[in-house]
Motif scaffolding. Structure first.
Motif, PDB file in Angstrom:
ATOM      1  N   HIS A   1       0.833  -1.196   0.000  1.00 52.15           N
ATOM      2  CA  HIS A   1       0.000   0.000   0.000  1.00 52.15           C
ATOM      3  C   HIS A   1       0.868   1.246   0.000  1.00 52.15           C
ATOM      4  O   HIS A   1       1.953   1.255   0.587  1.00 52.15           O
ATOM      5  CB  HIS A   1      -0.903   0.035   1.242  1.00 52.15           C
ATOM      6  N   PHE A   2       0.369   2.286  -0.637  1.00 53.87           N
ATOM      7  CA  PHE A   2       0.961   3.614  -0.532  1.00 53.87           C
ATOM      8  C   PHE A   2       0.329   4.258   0.693  1.00 53.87           C
ATOM      9  O   PHE A   2      -0.892   4.385   0.770  1.00 53.87           O
ATOM     10  CB  PHE A   2       0.666   4.442  -1.792  1.00 53.87           C
ATOM     11  N   VAL A   3       1.159   4.651   1.651  1.00 56.73           N
ATOM     12  CA  VAL A   3       0.675   5.153   2.929  1.00 56.73           C
ATOM     13  C   VAL A   3       1.302   6.517   3.203  1.00 56.73           C
ATOM     14  O   VAL A   3       2.485   6.725   2.928  1.00 56.73           O
ATOM     15  CB  VAL A   3       1.064   4.177   4.070  1.00 56.73           C
ATOM     16  N   THR A   4       0.514   7.415   3.742  1.00 57.21           N
ATOM     17  CA  THR A   4       1.013   8.705   4.204  1.00 57.21           C
ATOM     18  C   THR A   4       0.733   8.827   5.693  1.00 57.21           C
ATOM     19  O   THR A   4      -0.384   8.586   6.134  1.00 57.21           O
ATOM     20  CB  THR A   4       0.324   9.870   3.455  1.00 57.21           C
ATOM     21  N   ALA A   5       1.753   9.179   6.445  1.00 55.42           N
ATOM     22  CA  ALA A   5       1.607   9.435   7.880  1.00 55.42           C
ATOM     23  C   ALA A   5       1.975  10.895   8.122  1.00 55.42           C
ATOM     24  O   ALA A   5       3.048  11.341   7.702  1.00 55.42           O
ATOM     25  CB  ALA A   5       2.515   8.512   8.688  1.00 55.42           C
ATOM     26  N   THR A   6       1.088  11.630   8.777  1.00 62.22           N
ATOM     27  CA  THR A   6       1.302  13.060   8.980  1.00 62.22           C
ATOM     28  C   THR A   6       1.590  13.376  10.441  1.00 62.22           C
ATOM     29  O   THR A   6       1.178  12.643  11.342  1.00 62.22           O
ATOM     30  CB  THR A   6       0.072  13.874   8.535  1.00 62.22           C
ATOM     31  N   VAL A   7       2.281  14.470  10.649  1.00 60.55           N
ATOM     32  CA  VAL A   7       2.546  14.977  11.985  1.00 60.55           C
ATOM     33  C   VAL A   7       1.320  15.767  12.433  1.00 60.55           C
ATOM     34  O   VAL A   7       0.696  16.480  11.640  1.00 60.55           O
ATOM     35  CB  VAL A   7       3.793  15.882  11.982  1.00 60.55           C
ATOM     36  N   VAL A   8       0.979  15.649  13.709  1.00 59.98           N
ATOM     37  CA  VAL A   8      -0.161  16.379  14.261  1.00 59.98           C
ATOM     38  C   VAL A   8       0.016  17.872  13.984  1.00 59.98           C
ATOM     39  O   VAL A   8       1.103  18.427  14.166  1.00 59.98           O
ATOM     40  CB  VAL A   8      -0.274  16.126  15.781  1.00 59.98           C
ATOM     41  N   ASP A   9      -1.048  18.494  13.523  1.00 57.59           N
ATOM     42  CA  ASP A   9      -1.066  19.923  13.190  1.00 57.59           C
ATOM     43  C   ASP A   9      -0.058  20.298  12.100  1.00 57.59           C
ATOM     44  O   ASP A   9       0.289  21.459  11.965  1.00 57.59           O
ATOM     45  CB  ASP A   9      -0.837  20.795  14.432  1.00 57.59           C
ATOM     46  N   TRP A  10       0.417  19.323  11.363  1.00 56.54           N
ATOM     47  CA  TRP A  10       1.337  19.546  10.238  1.00 56.54           C
ATOM     48  C   TRP A  10       2.591  20.320  10.651  1.00 56.54           C
ATOM     49  O   TRP A  10       3.136  21.114   9.887  1.00 56.54           O
ATOM     50  CB  TRP A  10       0.613  20.234   9.084  1.00 56.54           C
ATOM     51  N   VAL A  11       3.068  20.089  11.874  1.00 55.25           N
ATOM     52  CA  VAL A  11       4.279  20.754  12.354  1.00 55.25           C
ATOM     53  C   VAL A  11       5.479  20.216  11.569  1.00 55.25           C
ATOM     54  O   VAL A  11       5.606  19.016  11.342  1.00 55.25           O
ATOM     55  CB  VAL A  11       4.474  20.498  13.870  1.00 55.25           C
TER      56      VAL A  11
ATOM     57  N   ASP B   1       1.769   0.229  15.171  1.00 56.47           N
ATOM     58  CA  ASP B   1       2.928   0.073  16.042  1.00 56.47           C
ATOM     59  C   ASP B   1       4.083   0.975  15.607  1.00 56.47           C
ATOM     60  O   ASP B   1       4.746   1.596  16.437  1.00 56.47           O
ATOM     61  CB  ASP B   1       3.384  -1.382  16.080  1.00 56.47           C
ATOM     62  N   PHE B   2       4.328   1.057  14.305  1.00 61.93           N
ATOM     63  CA  PHE B   2       5.392   1.916  13.789  1.00 61.93           C
ATOM     64  C   PHE B   2       5.138   3.375  14.158  1.00 61.93           C
ATOM     65  O   PHE B   2       6.034   4.073  14.662  1.00 61.93           O
ATOM     66  CB  PHE B   2       5.508   1.770  12.265  1.00 61.93           C
ATOM     67  N   LYS B   3       3.916   3.854  13.929  1.00 61.58           N
ATOM     68  CA  LYS B   3       3.610   5.255  14.210  1.00 61.58           C
ATOM     69  C   LYS B   3       3.691   5.557  15.708  1.00 61.58           C
ATOM     70  O   LYS B   3       4.230   6.588  16.106  1.00 61.58           O
ATOM     71  CB  LYS B   3       2.237   5.624  13.652  1.00 61.58           C
ATOM     72  N   LYS B   4       3.173   4.660  16.529  1.00 63.93           N
ATOM     73  CA  LYS B   4       3.202   4.876  17.977  1.00 63.93           C
ATOM     74  C   LYS B   4       4.637   4.897  18.497  1.00 63.93           C
ATOM     75  O   LYS B   4       5.025   5.784  19.267  1.00 63.93           O
ATOM     76  CB  LYS B   4       2.399   3.785  18.676  1.00 63.93           C
TER      77      LYS B   4
END
Length: 106
Positions: free
Chosen positions: A19-29, A83-86
């Protein structure tokens, strides 16, 4: 009338496919403008490749988000990404708290 829109996010229907996945930082910081935080992400990716069933085809780290083409070797991509993101977020937050960070709140 004001409606509150709640994002349910993308549901991975076939956990076994890449899958193509995007993970973003909270509030786009713009956290990843600093090398030490990018290094944490790369270290976490390396860990997941070696110790978890992550198959990583490619990634790019932008200033405030990450794009990846990723697959789970055991068919549990949602769990792997969670798990990776956490783990990555925890490591970055620890680093921000331990180092002098000009953008952190006092």
């Amino acid at each position: 009338m004001n409606k509150k829109v709640i994002s349910e996010g993308y549901k991975i229907r076939n956990q076994t496919l890449p899958h193509f996945v995007t993970a973003t930082v909270v509030d786009w910081v713009d956290v990843f403008t600093r090398k030490n935080y990018r290094d944490i992400v790369i270290g976490c990716l390396d860990f997941c490749i070696k110790e978890k069933p992550m198959v990583l085809y490619g990634y790019v780290i932008m200033s405030n988000h990450i794009h990846m083409v990723v697959q789970s070797g055991d068919g549990e991509l949602s769990d792997l990404l969670r798990d990776f993101k956490k783990f990555t977020a925890t490591k970055i937050i620890e680093k921000i708290k331990s180092d002098a960070e000009s953008r952190s709140e006092t």
